[in-house]
Design a protein around this motif. Structure first.
Motif, short mmCIF file in Angstrom:
data_model
loop_
_atom_site.label_atom_id
_atom_site.label_comp_id
_atom_site.label_asym_id
_atom_site.label_seq_id
_atom_site.Cartn_x
_atom_site.Cartn_y
_atom_site.Cartn_z
N HIS A 115 0.81 -1.22 0.00
CA HIS A 115 0.00 0.00 0.00
C HIS A 115 0.85 1.28 0.00
O HIS A 115 0.51 2.26 -0.67
CB HIS A 115 -0.92 -0.03 1.23
CG HIS A 115 -1.88 1.11 1.28
ND1 HIS A 115 -2.91 1.25 0.39
CD2 HIS A 115 -1.95 2.18 2.11
CE1 HIS A 115 -3.59 2.36 0.68
NE2 HIS A 115 -3.02 2.94 1.72
N HIS A 119 1.04 4.24 -2.84
CA HIS A 119 0.86 5.69 -2.65
C HIS A 119 1.95 6.45 -3.40
O HIS A 119 1.67 7.46 -4.06
CB HIS A 119 0.92 6.04 -1.17
CG HIS A 119 -0.44 6.03 -0.50
ND1 HIS A 119 -1.50 6.77 -0.97
CD2 HIS A 119 -0.90 5.37 0.58
CE1 HIS A 119 -2.56 6.57 -0.20
NE2 HIS A 119 -2.22 5.72 0.75
N GLY A 141 -3.31 8.13 6.94
CA GLY A 141 -3.98 7.95 8.23
C GLY A 141 -3.28 6.89 9.07
O GLY A 141 -3.31 6.95 10.29
N GLY A 142 -2.63 5.94 8.42
CA GLY A 142 -2.00 4.85 9.15
C GLY A 142 -0.48 4.91 9.14
O GLY A 142 0.17 4.21 9.91
N ASP A 171 -6.94 13.09 12.94
CA ASP A 171 -8.23 12.41 13.18
C ASP A 171 -8.57 12.36 14.67
O ASP A 171 -9.71 12.56 15.06
CB ASP A 171 -8.21 10.98 12.60
CG ASP A 171 -8.11 10.97 11.07
OD1 ASP A 171 -8.42 12.00 10.44
OD2 ASP A 171 -7.70 9.94 10.51
N GLY A 184 -8.74 15.15 9.09
CA GLY A 184 -7.86 15.98 8.27
C GLY A 184 -8.58 17.04 7.46
O GLY A 184 -8.28 18.25 7.59
N GLU A 188 -8.55 21.09 8.11
CA GLU A 188 -8.05 22.00 7.06
C GLU A 188 -9.05 23.13 6.79
O GLU A 188 -8.68 24.29 6.70
CB GLU A 188 -7.78 21.23 5.76
CG GLU A 188 -7.49 22.18 4.62
CD GLU A 188 -6.90 21.53 3.39
OE1 GLU A 188 -7.18 20.35 3.12
OE2 GLU A 188 -6.15 22.23 2.68
N GLY A 274 -2.91 10.27 1.97
CA GLY A 274 -4.11 11.08 2.16
C GLY A 274 -3.85 12.49 2.69
O GLY A 274 -4.48 13.46 2.25
N ASP A 306 -6.68 6.99 -0.69
CA ASP A 306 -6.69 5.61 -1.19
C ASP A 306 -7.49 5.46 -2.49
O ASP A 306 -8.61 5.94 -2.59
CB ASP A 306 -7.26 4.68 -0.11
CG ASP A 306 -6.28 4.53 1.04
OD1 ASP A 306 -5.13 5.01 0.92
OD2 ASP A 306 -6.67 3.94 2.06
O1 KG4 Z 1 -4.02 7.51 2.46
P1 KG4 Z 1 -5.34 7.57 3.12
O2 KG4 Z 1 -6.56 7.77 2.24
O3 KG4 Z 1 -5.61 6.26 3.96
C1 KG4 Z 1 -4.60 5.60 4.66
O4 KG4 Z 1 -3.80 4.88 4.00
O5 KG4 Z 1 -4.54 5.81 5.89
O6 KG4 Z 1 -5.26 8.73 4.22
C2 KG4 Z 1 -6.32 9.05 5.06
C3 KG4 Z 1 -5.86 10.17 5.99
C4 KG4 Z 1 -6.84 10.46 7.11
O7 KG4 Z 1 -6.13 10.51 8.33
C5 KG4 Z 1 -7.40 11.84 6.75
O8 KG4 Z 1 -7.75 12.63 7.89
C6 KG4 Z 1 -6.22 12.45 6.01
O9 KG4 Z 1 -5.70 11.38 5.24
N1 KG4 Z 1 -6.62 13.54 5.11
C7 KG4 Z 1 -6.23 14.83 5.26
C8 KG4 Z 1 -6.88 15.57 4.25
N2 KG4 Z 1 -7.63 14.71 3.51
C9 KG4 Z 1 -7.46 13.47 4.05
N3 KG4 Z 1 -5.42 15.40 6.16
C10 KG4 Z 1 -5.22 16.73 6.07
N4 KG4 Z 1 -5.82 17.51 5.15
C11 KG4 Z 1 -6.65 16.98 4.23
N5 KG4 Z 1 -7.23 17.75 3.31
#
Ligand code: KG4
Ligand code: ZN
Length: 337
Positions: A115, A119, A141-142, A171, A184, A188, A274, A306
């Motif tokens: 994963h 990315h 997120g992770g 989060d 997130g 923002e 993310g 994702d």
């Molecule tokens: O990569 P992702 O879709 O999933 C994982 O692999 O974890 O990332 C999700 C993370 C979440 O913690 C979310 O709050 C954050 O990305 N996120 C953001 C924004 N959009 C999503 N954080 C800050 N600003 C944003 N605009």
């Protein structure tokens, strides 16, 4: 050698059920993402059991939808790609089992994809000739990890968070303030109305000079500020607090990145995951790259969170380099990096 004209990718590592179809030249023919945000929002975070059950309900429809948007039938797919890990084990297993079923029935190759590497591939999807060595910061997120890529498909872990990921920290603070999930994007939006200089946050530093990061100190400092200043959804100081907190997260990430650049002297910088959707982070990252006279590559927002296009793209890269294509289905899901 098998000629791959079309590849179908599946991503179910977390709380998005995603499927995408790519053409041999990496053109995205479809990229369908179904978010489970509404399901997890009442809990302020992902409930793993609910996530895997929802993937089970959605996967068939999402794969069909990605085929229909690409104008293709299943028998026109020459290879399959699926996220193997890291992620939630129950969620990963839904995508992996579904992909295995398709690959077995149609006797086509199945490529298991990491994963975090997927990315990073999100950046290559839009810009295929990124110079090497490049440094890639994955902020999700992770995960919060930095990789050195000396060449395509070679990933060397340079540093990672020792506790919470950057997205997880956002989060958790959003959950504490009852602002909604995922935190997130909400932070923002609200931070845009505030003054980022209002609340002081000390930068986290590793005492052992490693390139790892830690966000638990920032989280504790944020909780202390919230309590001492009675920050809440209805307190007008909320905007200033969130702006300062968002700034602190970005500074922590970029301060570490600047040290890594000095040490590894890359030719390009990549920002993905993310949290890379965040405008402050995108702007400051590009600024850091400019200061260092380096080109920077940040996927467009929909390729940061994702999706399965990044998964299919990485698998296509790997298949193109293989002399012999294997039909093995001997792939296991793995929860951790
Ligand atoms: O990569 P992702 O879709 O999933 C994982 O692999 O974890 O990332 C999700 C993370 C979440 O913690 C979310 O709050 C954050 O990305 N996120 C953001 C924004 N959009 C999503 N954080 C800050 N600003 C944003 N605009
Ligand atoms: Zn992710």
């Amino acid at each position: 050698m098998i000629q791959v004209k079309h590849i179908l990718g599946i991503e179910t590592s977390c709380d998005e059920t995603a499927s995408a179809v790519l053409r041999n030249d990496f053109r995205i023919l479809s990229n369908v993402v179904l978010s489970q945000d509404e399901i997890h929002a009442p809990y302020g975070g992902i409930v793993p059991e609910l996530a895997s059950r929802q993937h089970l309900r959605s996967i068939n429809f999402i794969v069909r939808e990605s085929l229909s948007r690409a104008g293709l039938e299943l028998d026109e797919i020459d290879a399959y790609a699926v996220t193997q890990g890291p992620g939630l084990i129950g969620s990963l297993l839904v995508g992996l089992s579904f992909a295995k079923g398709l690959a077995y029935y149609f006797q086509k190759p199945l490529v298991g994809i990491d994963h975090l590497q997927a990315h990073i591939e999100g950046a290559f999807l839009e810009q295929r000739d990124i110079p090497f060595p490049s440094l890639a910061l994955v902020v999700s997120g992770g995960h919060t990890s930095t990789f050195l890529m000396k060449k395509k498909l070679k990933y060397e872990l340079i540093g990672r968070t020792r506790d919470d990921a950057a997205g997880e920290t956002l989060d958790k603070i959003a959950k504490f303030l009852d602002l909604g999930y995922p935190g997130g994007p909400v932070i923002e939006k609200l931070a845009a109305k505030g003054n980022p200089q209002s609340f002081p946050f000390a930068l986290p530093r590793m005492t052992d000079r490693s390139f790892d990061l830690s966000f638990s100190g920032l989280k504790t400092a944020a909780l202390k500020q919230i309590k001492e200043n009675h920050i809440s959804r209805d307190n007008p100081q909320l905007f200033d607090f969130l702006a300062s907190f968002e700034k602190a997260i970005v500074r922590a990430l970029l301060d570490n990145m600047a040290r890594i650049i000095t040490r590894f002297k890359p030719k390009a910088l990549i920002l993905c995951g993310g949290v890379a959707r965040n405008r402050r982070l995108r702007t400051q990252f590009s600024k850091l790259a400019e200061e260092q006279c380096l080109p920077s590559f940040i996927p467009s927002p929909k390729l940061c969170t994702d999706n399965a296009a990044m998964v299919a793209s990485l698998a296509l890269e790997r298949l193109k380099r293989q002399k012999k294509i294997s039909l093995t289905l001997d792939l296991d899901a793995y929860p951790r990096f």
